[in-house]
Design a protein around this motif. Structure first.
Motif, PDB file in Angstrom:
ATOM      1  N   LEU A 127       0.801  -0.864   0.153  1.00 29.43           N
ATOM      2  CA  LEU A 127      -0.260  -0.112   0.140  1.00 29.43           C
ATOM      3  C   LEU A 127       0.743   0.839   0.488  1.00 29.43           C
ATOM      4  CD1 LEU A 127      -2.662  -0.606   2.563  1.00 29.43           C
ATOM      5  CD2 LEU A 127      -3.170  -0.679   0.008  1.00 29.43           C
ATOM      6  N   LYS A 128       2.118   1.239   1.102  1.00 33.23           N
ATOM      7  CA  LYS A 128       2.770   2.467   0.489  1.00 33.23           C
ATOM      8  C   LYS A 128       3.061   2.559  -0.940  1.00 33.23           C
ATOM      9  CE  LYS A 128       6.891   4.301   3.193  1.00 33.23           C
ATOM     10  NZ  LYS A 128       8.052   3.971   4.350  1.00 33.23           N
ATOM     11  N   PHE A 129       4.294   1.134  -1.139  1.00 30.64           N
ATOM     12  CA  PHE A 129       4.664   1.324  -2.385  1.00 30.64           C
ATOM     13  C   PHE A 129       3.901   2.288  -3.537  1.00 30.64           C
ATOM     14  CE2 PHE A 129       6.053  -1.246  -6.240  1.00 30.64           C
ATOM     15  CZ  PHE A 129       6.926  -0.727  -6.270  1.00 30.64           C
ATOM     16  N   ALA A 130       2.952   2.099  -3.132  1.00 32.44           N
ATOM     17  CA  ALA A 130       1.919   2.186  -4.663  1.00 32.44           C
ATOM     18  C   ALA A 130       1.094   3.405  -3.770  1.00 32.44           C
ATOM     19  CB  ALA A 130       0.937   1.450  -4.445  1.00 32.44           C
ATOM     20  N   ASN A 150      -6.820   4.386 -23.444  1.00 32.03           N
ATOM     21  CA  ASN A 150      -5.134   3.760 -23.322  1.00 32.03           C
ATOM     22  C   ASN A 150      -4.720   4.688 -21.881  1.00 32.03           C
ATOM     23  OD1 ASN A 150      -5.571   6.935 -23.557  1.00 32.03           O
ATOM     24  ND2 ASN A 150      -3.056   7.381 -24.471  1.00 32.03           N
ATOM     25  N   ASP A 151      -6.357   5.139 -20.442  1.00 38.32           N
ATOM     26  CA  ASP A 151      -5.829   4.996 -18.927  1.00 38.32           C
ATOM     27  C   ASP A 151      -5.422   4.331 -19.180  1.00 38.32           C
ATOM     28  OD1 ASP A 151      -5.698   8.688 -19.988  1.00 38.32           O
ATOM     29  OD2 ASP A 151      -7.807   8.172 -19.365  1.00 38.32           O
ATOM     30  N   THR A 152      -4.799   4.348 -17.349  1.00 39.50           N
ATOM     31  CA  THR A 152      -4.069   3.308 -17.338  1.00 39.50           C
ATOM     32  C   THR A 152      -5.553   2.336 -15.820  1.00 39.50           C
ATOM     33  OG1 THR A 152      -2.315   3.595 -16.465  1.00 39.50           O
ATOM     34  CG2 THR A 152      -2.437   1.820 -14.712  1.00 39.50           C
ATOM     35  N   ALA A 153      -5.600   1.537 -16.036  1.00 36.38           N
ATOM     36  CA  ALA A 153      -7.208   0.934 -15.484  1.00 36.38           C
ATOM     37  C   ALA A 153      -6.571  -0.202 -14.270  1.00 36.38           C
ATOM     38  CB  ALA A 153      -8.179   0.138 -16.572  1.00 36.38           C
ATOM     39  N   MET A 154      -5.217  -0.591 -14.030  1.00 39.37           N
ATOM     40  CA  MET A 154      -5.335  -1.491 -12.756  1.00 39.37           C
ATOM     41  C   MET A 154      -3.794  -1.266 -12.885  1.00 39.37           C
ATOM     42  SD  MET A 154      -7.150  -5.092 -13.665  1.00 39.37           S
ATOM     43  CE  MET A 154      -6.985  -5.242 -12.118  1.00 39.37           C
ATOM     44  N   LEU A 155      -3.270  -1.738 -11.434  1.00 47.29           N
ATOM     45  CA  LEU A 155      -1.915  -1.733 -11.198  1.00 47.29           C
ATOM     46  C   LEU A 155      -2.192  -3.330 -10.748  1.00 47.29           C
ATOM     47  CD1 LEU A 155       0.929  -1.422 -10.893  1.00 47.29           C
ATOM     48  CD2 LEU A 155      -0.004   0.340  -8.305  1.00 47.29           C
ATOM     49  N   TRP A 156      -1.360  -4.176 -10.696  1.00 47.37           N
ATOM     50  CA  TRP A 156      -1.021  -5.235 -10.569  1.00 47.37           C
ATOM     51  C   TRP A 156       0.349  -5.546  -9.959  1.00 47.37           C
ATOM     52  CZ3 TRP A 156      -4.731  -9.220  -9.991  1.00 47.37           C
ATOM     53  CH2 TRP A 156      -5.729  -8.869 -10.438  1.00 47.37           C
ATOM     54  N   LEU A 157       1.163  -5.854  -8.000  1.00 48.70           N
ATOM     55  CA  LEU A 157       1.620  -6.244  -7.504  1.00 48.70           C
ATOM     56  C   LEU A 157       1.611  -7.043  -7.045  1.00 48.70           C
ATOM     57  CD1 LEU A 157       1.463  -2.709  -5.490  1.00 48.70           C
ATOM     58  CD2 LEU A 157       3.035  -3.254  -7.621  1.00 48.70           C
ATOM     59  N   GLY A 193       8.731 -11.643  -7.910  1.00 51.18           N
ATOM     60  CA  GLY A 193       8.850 -11.029  -8.521  1.00 51.18           C
ATOM     61  C   GLY A 193       8.204  -9.669  -8.793  1.00 51.18           C
ATOM     62  N   LEU A 194       8.478  -9.379  -9.752  1.00 50.20           N
ATOM     63  CA  LEU A 194       7.111  -8.096 -10.289  1.00 50.20           C
ATOM     64  C   LEU A 194       7.274  -6.514  -8.735  1.00 50.20           C
ATOM     65  CD1 LEU A 194       4.298  -9.534 -11.732  1.00 50.20           C
ATOM     66  CD2 LEU A 194       5.910  -8.983 -12.704  1.00 50.20           C
ATOM     67  N   GLN A 195       8.404  -6.759  -8.906  1.00 52.21           N
ATOM     68  CA  GLN A 195       8.375  -5.570  -7.133  1.00 52.21           C
ATOM     69  C   GLN A 195       8.629  -4.540  -7.771  1.00 52.21           C
ATOM     70  OE1 GLN A 195       9.845  -6.540  -4.347  1.00 52.21           O
ATOM     71  NE2 GLN A 195       8.992  -8.342  -5.374  1.00 52.21           N
ATOM     72  N   ASN A 196       7.952  -4.312  -9.096  1.00 47.27           N
ATOM     73  CA  ASN A 196       7.354  -3.095  -9.354  1.00 47.27           C
ATOM     74  C   ASN A 196       6.088  -2.759  -9.586  1.00 47.27           C
ATOM     75  OD1 ASN A 196      10.325  -1.650  -9.100  1.00 47.27           O
ATOM     76  ND2 ASN A 196      11.143  -1.416 -11.135  1.00 47.27           N
ATOM     77  N   GLY A 197       5.266  -3.785 -10.037  1.00 49.07           N
ATOM     78  CA  GLY A 197       4.220  -3.525 -10.349  1.00 49.07           C
ATOM     79  C   GLY A 197       4.708  -3.495 -12.078  1.00 49.07           C
TER      80      GLY A 197
END
Length: 533
Positions: free
Chosen positions: A108-111, A178-185, A191-195
């Motif tokens: 939650l902090k990272f995002a 082209n707007d962002t809809a989702m962020l996956w962490l 893996g996927l440390q940056n999301g």
């Protein structure tokens, strides 16, 4: 060596996700959109709840570009909240509600999450107290919205309040494809440390790709994965936007999964191999009517060879093996449908349409056929990595290639075989020590049902194997050591072999290797040993 499949049409026109849904609901207003246990909700009813929810969320300051975390199990509110955020232009961030409090706080902090929507009680767990503890230490979180609150704590808004009529007729900002809809962490260590950021357009492209790859007979698709996983979410989105409506599973209880399979016509099931083995081992499965079941797709299996030992002995359905990548187009590898015993060890087939792959060594040079290296993928479209600064960029290696972190090789027929995460394997002078090859060796024993191998490196590398015997059978570690000694190089023979009654499976049906590593370092707790043979 680069392998690729036919490229899909990349010139289609797309709307933002809510607009796509609105078009469907207009023509299928009374059609069932969601089936959840004994409850159903129509496309029109879902549309109306989404609009009300979106307008209410705006009154709490949630606007385009704000990030909202979702922590809940499969339920209609998950779908409503997601589409409400899509309508606003906010970013939906799905998170596993069963994560430890410290890990939820880190993500939650990272995002830089603005608000959290959660379901209070999932099984016996109280999520509300966990979220309250997390939010007290994070200044970026402004609002908490709770579902099924037995006792509403101070600072928590009841999600039901978001269905109230609001005098807002329009939304403040237009939402573009082209707007962002989702962020996956992903949790630390996965893996996927940056999301990964996914735009509205790419979300829709992924659903179209998934549907065209899996559905050759207009089947309904059910995924056993929860909606907080990419696989579960995009199967749901694909079914909903295709007009089929979606059947959501609220439990991984094998008997209830089997019941759902027998109830749905023309069905394709997407699941993990380990969970499917558990399902097929039940007595209920042996007598289930599978006439409606077309195909089982077993995805992200690094030891698909285990399927050869399925105890069901049935050939009512076809099997396919696949590999799902959230960074690319979804399902990037898929095998041909098979029946009977025609399986290949660790085989996940060939690239799906629009996907290119290559397998490289540590110097990023392509490896020869039969050699093991890291799997790289490139799609006709690729999703972007998320950075805390808010900037996004293309993922992976040079020229748009994404490094999956998965070890792979081409077999003799140019099919791709997967061998697990590169970070979880070990090296010796001859190359990689592969956990899947050790597992396969142990599975040759006729009394072995399941195997999991982990590596632990402290002063030196040690290999631990956890073995599940077939029901009613007894196993001795010495005979398993002897089997490994006959089939493996000496440095691949396990240092310890434990005989267990069951493996630690999390609530999404995934093997929890962190627990196995903990047992390897600290020994199996006494209270756990009483369960084991």
């Amino acid at each position: 060596m680069i392998r690729n499949a036919q490229i899909v049409n990349n010139d289609m026109l797309f709307d933002a996700l809510f607009e796509q849904y609105a078009k469907i609901s207009k023509h299928q207003a009374e059609t069932v959109a969601i089936v959840l246990d004994d409850e159903t909700i129509s496309y029109q009813e879902l549309h109306d709840r989404v609009v009300a929810c979106a307008r209410n969320l705006e009154t709490y300051g949630i606007s385009k570009g704000k990030k909202v975390a979702l922590l809940m199990n499969n339920r209609k509110e998950y779908v409503i909240a997601c589409f409400a955020l899509f309508k606003i232009g906010a970013w939906a961030l799905p998170l596993n509600p069963y994560l430890e409090e410290s890990e939820i706080r880190r993500l939650l902090k990272f995002a830089d999450v603005y608000a959290v929507i959660f379901a209070d009680h999932i099984g016996v767990a109280s999520i509300q107290q966990k979220i309250l503890c997390v939010s007290r230490n994070l200044r970026n979180i402004n609002w908490l919205f709770g579902i099924d609150l037995l006792k509403k704590e101070q600072g928590v808004v009841d999600f039901q309040e978001l269905y109230k009529p609001v005098g807002i007729k329009g939304l403040r900002s237009a939402v573009m494809p082209n707007d962002t809809a989702m962020l996956w962490l992903q949790p630390e260590g996965d893996g996927l440390q940056n999301g990964v950021c996914i735009s509205h357009e790419n979300c829709y492209r992924m659903t179209e790709s998934l549907k065209s790859i899996l559905d050759d007979n207009n089947c309904r698709i059910i995924c056993t994965e929860p909606l907080y996983t990419p696989e579960g979410f995009f199967v749901m989105l694909s079914e909903l936007l295709s007009g089929n409506g979606v059947h959501l599973l609220t439990t991984l209880n094998p008997n209830k999964v089997i019941k759902k399979i027998t109830e749905v016509d023309a069905l394709l099931v997407v699941t993990r191999p380990l969970l499917w083995r558990i399902i097929t081992a039940t007595s209920v499965f042996q007598f289930a009517d599978l006439a409606n079941l077309s195909t089982i797709v077993l995805y992200n299996s690094f030891n698909a060879g285990k399927v050869e030992k399925f105890p069901d002995g049935r050939q009512d359905y076809r099997l396919q093996f696949g590999f799902f990548s959230i960074e690319a187009t979804g399902i990037v590898l898929l095998s041909e449908p098979t029946q009977g015993a025609a399986y290949r060890f660790c085989n996940v087939g060939i690239p799906t349409p629009g996907i290119e792959i290559k397998i490289v060594d540590n110097e990023n040079e392509s490896v020869a056929q039969g050699e093991t290296g890291e799997l790289l993928v490139k799609g006709s479209f690729m999703n972007s990595l998320y950075h805390p600064s808010g900037q996004t960029g293309n993922s992976g290696h040079d020229d748009g290639w994404f490094g999956t972190g998965i070890l792979a090789r081409y077999d003799d027929d140019n099919y791709i075989c997967l061998f697990g995460k590169k970070s979880e394997q070990e090296n010796n002078s001859a190359g990689f020590i592969l956990s899947t090859e050790i597992e396969t060796s142990l599975l040759q024993h006729r009394h072995v049902q399941e195997v999991a191998v982990v590596f632990v490196r402290e002063q030196k590398l040690k290999i631990f194997a956890f073995v599940i015997p077939n029901p009613g059978e007894k196993l001795e570690p010495n005979e398993l050591f002897a089997l490994c000694g006959q089939q493996l190089q000496q440095d691949s023979v396990p240092d310890e072999i434990y005989i267990l009654a069951q493996l630690p499976i999390d609530l999404s049906g995934k093997l929890n290797k962190n627990i196995l590593r903990q047992w390897s370092r600290q020994s199996i707790p006494d209270e756990e040993r009483t369960l084991f043979a």
